[in-house]
Design an enzyme around this catalytic site. Sequence first.
Site, PDB file in Angstrom:
ATOM      1  N   ARG A   1     -26.367  30.967 -78.683  1.00 31.13           N
ATOM      2  CA  ARG A   1     -26.411  30.509 -80.068  1.00 31.13           C
ATOM      3  C   ARG A   1     -27.698  30.915 -80.763  1.00 31.13           C
ATOM      4  O   ARG A   1     -27.897  30.588 -81.918  1.00 31.13           O
ATOM      5  CB  ARG A   1     -26.356  28.995 -80.055  1.00 31.13           C
ATOM      6  CG  ARG A   1     -25.193  28.409 -80.795  1.00 31.13           C
ATOM      7  CD  ARG A   1     -25.136  26.995 -80.316  1.00 31.13           C
ATOM      8  NE  ARG A   1     -24.487  26.114 -81.184  1.00 31.13           N
ATOM      9  CZ  ARG A   1     -23.346  25.506 -80.883  1.00 31.13           C
ATOM     10  NH1 ARG A   1     -22.707  25.779 -79.777  1.00 31.13           N
ATOM     11  NH2 ARG A   1     -22.855  24.630 -81.703  1.00 31.13           N
TER      12      ARG A   1
ATOM     13  N   ARG B   1     -11.272  16.284 -87.410  1.00 30.52           N
ATOM     14  CA  ARG B   1     -11.055  16.515 -85.968  1.00 30.52           C
ATOM     15  C   ARG B   1     -11.056  15.202 -85.182  1.00 30.52           C
ATOM     16  O   ARG B   1     -11.832  14.306 -85.447  1.00 30.52           O
ATOM     17  CB  ARG B   1     -12.152  17.419 -85.414  1.00 30.52           C
ATOM     18  CG  ARG B   1     -12.114  17.536 -83.885  1.00 30.52           C
ATOM     19  CD  ARG B   1     -12.938  18.646 -83.352  1.00 30.52           C
ATOM     20  NE  ARG B   1     -14.335  18.565 -83.691  1.00 30.52           N
ATOM     21  CZ  ARG B   1     -15.224  19.517 -83.408  1.00 30.52           C
ATOM     22  NH1 ARG B   1     -14.828  20.612 -82.791  1.00 30.52           N
ATOM     23  NH2 ARG B   1     -16.474  19.373 -83.742  1.00 30.52           N
TER      24      ARG B   1
ATOM     25  N   ARG C   1     -16.026  12.660 -83.074  1.00 33.42           N
ATOM     26  CA  ARG C   1     -17.373  12.970 -82.584  1.00 33.42           C
ATOM     27  C   ARG C   1     -18.426  12.461 -83.569  1.00 33.42           C
ATOM     28  O   ARG C   1     -18.234  12.536 -84.784  1.00 33.42           O
ATOM     29  CB  ARG C   1     -17.517  14.492 -82.431  1.00 33.42           C
ATOM     30  CG  ARG C   1     -17.146  14.981 -81.054  1.00 33.42           C
ATOM     31  CD  ARG C   1     -17.068  16.473 -80.936  1.00 33.42           C
ATOM     32  NE  ARG C   1     -18.194  17.232 -81.446  1.00 33.42           N
ATOM     33  CZ  ARG C   1     -18.327  18.551 -81.320  1.00 33.42           C
ATOM     34  NH1 ARG C   1     -17.392  19.238 -80.680  1.00 33.42           N
ATOM     35  NH2 ARG C   1     -19.364  19.186 -81.809  1.00 33.42           N
TER      36      ARG C   1
HETATM   37  P1  AP5 Z   1     -20.434  22.305 -79.855  1.00 29.98           P
HETATM   38  O1  AP5 Z   1     -19.633  21.267 -79.221  1.00 29.98           O
HETATM   39  O2  AP5 Z   1     -20.482  23.664 -79.264  1.00 29.98           O
HETATM   40  O3  AP5 Z   1     -20.019  22.365 -81.384  1.00 29.98           O
HETATM   41  P2  AP5 Z   1     -19.821  23.607 -82.376  1.00 29.98           P
HETATM   42  O4  AP5 Z   1     -20.220  24.962 -82.026  1.00 29.98           O
HETATM   43  O5  AP5 Z   1     -20.479  23.051 -83.556  1.00 29.98           O
HETATM   44  O6  AP5 Z   1     -18.362  23.844 -82.324  1.00 29.98           O
HETATM   45  P3  AP5 Z   1     -17.220  22.854 -82.531  1.00 29.98           P
HETATM   46  O7  AP5 Z   1     -16.820  22.224 -81.232  1.00 29.98           O
HETATM   47  O8  AP5 Z   1     -17.559  21.917 -83.660  1.00 29.98           O
HETATM   48  O9  AP5 Z   1     -16.101  23.833 -83.110  1.00 29.98           O
HETATM   49  P4  AP5 Z   1     -15.055  24.809 -82.418  1.00 29.98           P
HETATM   50  O10 AP5 Z   1     -15.277  26.179 -82.934  1.00 29.98           O
HETATM   51  O11 AP5 Z   1     -15.005  24.647 -80.930  1.00 29.98           O
HETATM   52  O12 AP5 Z   1     -13.734  24.243 -83.106  1.00 29.98           O
HETATM   53  P5  AP5 Z   1     -12.497  23.443 -82.482  1.00 29.98           P
HETATM   54  O13 AP5 Z   1     -11.701  24.348 -81.616  1.00 29.98           O
HETATM   55  O14 AP5 Z   1     -12.920  22.136 -81.896  1.00 29.98           O
HETATM   56  O15 AP5 Z   1     -21.953  21.827 -79.996  1.00 29.98           O
HETATM   57  C1  AP5 Z   1     -22.299  20.508 -80.388  1.00 29.98           C
HETATM   58  C2  AP5 Z   1     -23.830  20.384 -80.402  1.00 29.98           C
HETATM   59  O16 AP5 Z   1     -24.352  20.607 -79.073  1.00 29.98           O
HETATM   60  C3  AP5 Z   1     -24.578  21.385 -81.286  1.00 29.98           C
HETATM   61  O17 AP5 Z   1     -24.658  20.948 -82.633  1.00 29.98           O
HETATM   62  C4  AP5 Z   1     -25.953  21.424 -80.600  1.00 29.98           C
HETATM   63  O18 AP5 Z   1     -26.711  20.287 -80.914  1.00 29.98           O
HETATM   64  C5  AP5 Z   1     -25.570  21.348 -79.126  1.00 29.98           C
HETATM   65  N1  AP5 Z   1     -25.358  22.680 -78.519  1.00 29.98           N
HETATM   66  C6  AP5 Z   1     -24.194  23.166 -77.996  1.00 29.98           C
HETATM   67  N2  AP5 Z   1     -24.374  24.405 -77.531  1.00 29.98           N
HETATM   68  C7  AP5 Z   1     -25.667  24.714 -77.748  1.00 29.98           C
HETATM   69  C8  AP5 Z   1     -26.449  25.891 -77.513  1.00 29.98           C
HETATM   70  N3  AP5 Z   1     -25.923  26.980 -76.917  1.00 29.98           N
HETATM   71  N4  AP5 Z   1     -27.746  25.871 -77.882  1.00 29.98           N
HETATM   72  C9  AP5 Z   1     -28.306  24.780 -78.460  1.00 29.98           C
HETATM   73  N5  AP5 Z   1     -27.631  23.647 -78.731  1.00 29.98           N
HETATM   74  C10 AP5 Z   1     -26.311  23.622 -78.371  1.00 29.98           C
HETATM   75  O19 AP5 Z   1     -11.657  23.170 -83.832  1.00 29.98           O
HETATM   76  C11 AP5 Z   1     -12.164  22.332 -84.851  1.00 29.98           C
HETATM   77  C12 AP5 Z   1     -11.008  21.584 -85.545  1.00 29.98           C
HETATM   78  O20 AP5 Z   1     -10.178  22.521 -86.217  1.00 29.98           O
HETATM   79  C13 AP5 Z   1     -10.074  20.825 -84.579  1.00 29.98           C
HETATM   80  O21 AP5 Z   1      -9.658  19.649 -85.196  1.00 29.98           O
HETATM   81  C14 AP5 Z   1      -8.885  21.788 -84.378  1.00 29.98           C
HETATM   82  O22 AP5 Z   1      -7.678  21.079 -84.082  1.00 29.98           O
HETATM   83  C15 AP5 Z   1      -8.825  22.452 -85.745  1.00 29.98           C
HETATM   84  N6  AP5 Z   1      -8.345  23.835 -85.691  1.00 29.98           N
HETATM   85  C16 AP5 Z   1      -8.667  24.792 -84.774  1.00 29.98           C
HETATM   86  N7  AP5 Z   1      -8.048  25.955 -85.071  1.00 29.98           N
HETATM   87  C17 AP5 Z   1      -7.336  25.729 -86.216  1.00 29.98           C
HETATM   88  C18 AP5 Z   1      -6.480  26.539 -87.026  1.00 29.98           C
HETATM   89  N8  AP5 Z   1      -6.241  27.817 -86.717  1.00 29.98           N
HETATM   90  N9  AP5 Z   1      -5.926  25.983 -88.132  1.00 29.98           N
HETATM   91  C19 AP5 Z   1      -6.158  24.675 -88.467  1.00 29.98           C
HETATM   92  N10 AP5 Z   1      -6.946  23.857 -87.721  1.00 29.98           N
HETATM   93  C20 AP5 Z   1      -7.521  24.373 -86.608  1.00 29.98           C
END
Ligand code: AP5
Length: 215
Positions: free
Chosen positions: A87, A126, A159
Site C-alpha cells: 500500500r 457494507r 466495520r
Molecule cells: P482493508 O481491510 O484492507 O481495507 P481497504 O483497502 O480500505 O479495503 P476494503 O476492505 O474497504 O475494500 P475492498 O476493496 O476489499 O472492498 P470489498 O470487496 O469489501 O484495511 C483496513 C485498514 O487496515 C486500513 O485503513 C489500514 O489502517 C490498515 N491496513 C490494511 N492493510 C494495510 C497495509 N498494507 N499497510 C498499512 N495499513 C494497512 O467491497 C466493498 C463493498 O462493496 C462490499 O459491501 C461489497 O459487497 C460491495 N461490492 C463489491 N463489489 C461490488 C460490485 N461490483 N458492485 C456493487 N457492490 C460491490
Amino acid sequence: MRVAFLGPPGAGKGTQARDLAQEWRVLHLATGDMLREAVATGSPLGREAKTYMDQGALVPDDVIIRMMAERLGAAASRGFILDGFPRTIAQAEALARLLKDLGQTLDTVVYFDVSEPELLRRLTGRRVCRKCGHTYHLTSNPPKRPGVCDACGGELYQRDDDTEATVRNRLEVYRRQTAPLLDYYRQRNLLVTVSGEGPLATIRDAIPAAAGAVR
Ligand code: AP5
C-alpha cells in the site's frame, strides 16, 4: 499465481479475492483481515494497529512488512492473492526483496478502477460476517435474511472504519500514499486494470483474462 490486488477502499478487492483464491487454489493474504484478527484477540500488534485503523490511517510500514514476511514464506510456493498489500512504495520494495529471497517474483498487479461516489456508497452500506468474513452490501448484495450471513449463519456487522467521515479519510490516504503504486507497477510492466464497476460475475471473469494478458 502470485498476484496483488490494488485499488481504493471499497473497490471490491476482498470480495473478488475470496472467490478467486478458492478457484485458483492459492492463499488469500489480506492485511486488513489479519489486522482485524489481531485487534479482536487484543494482541500487542492489534492494540498498536487499532489506533491507526480507527482513524483510517495506514499502519506503519515496518509493522506491516514484519507481519507479511512471516506469512509470505509459507505462501510463496503455493501461490497467493495479496489483498491490501502493498500500500506504499516502501511496502512494494520490501515485497520485491522478500520474494527475491524466496526465489520468486510477482506475476501481476490487478488494479480495480471504481469512481469515488460509488466507493462511498459501497463502504457505508457494507456489512461483514463476524464468523466467516463474507461481505455483503445492504442494497447491491444483500443477505437473504437481514443481519444473517448466507454462507454460515453468522451475525453481520458494520466495520468501525466504514462510517462516512472515516471513509473520506481512507480515500484521501489512498490518493496520497497508495495511488503512486500505479505508476510504480506500470513502469515495471506488471499493472493491468479492470473496471471494478458492474456485476460481480462480470468482474470475476475479467480478472483472469486481464492477469493472463501480461504473463
Ligand atoms: P482493508 O481491510 O484492507 O481495507 P481497504 O483497502 O480500505 O479495503 P476494503 O476492505 O474497504 O475494500 P475492498 O476493496 O476489499 O472492498 P470489498 O470487496 O469489501 O484495511 C483496513 C485498514 O487496515 C486500513 O485503513 C489500514 O489502517 C490498515 N491496513 C490494511 N492493510 C494495510 C497495509 N498494507 N499497510 C498499512 N495499513 C494497512 O467491497 C466493498 C463493498 O462493496 C462490499 O459491501 C461489497 O459487497 C460491495 N461490492 C463489491 N463489489 C461490488 C460490485 N461490483 N458492485 C456493487 N457492490 C460491490
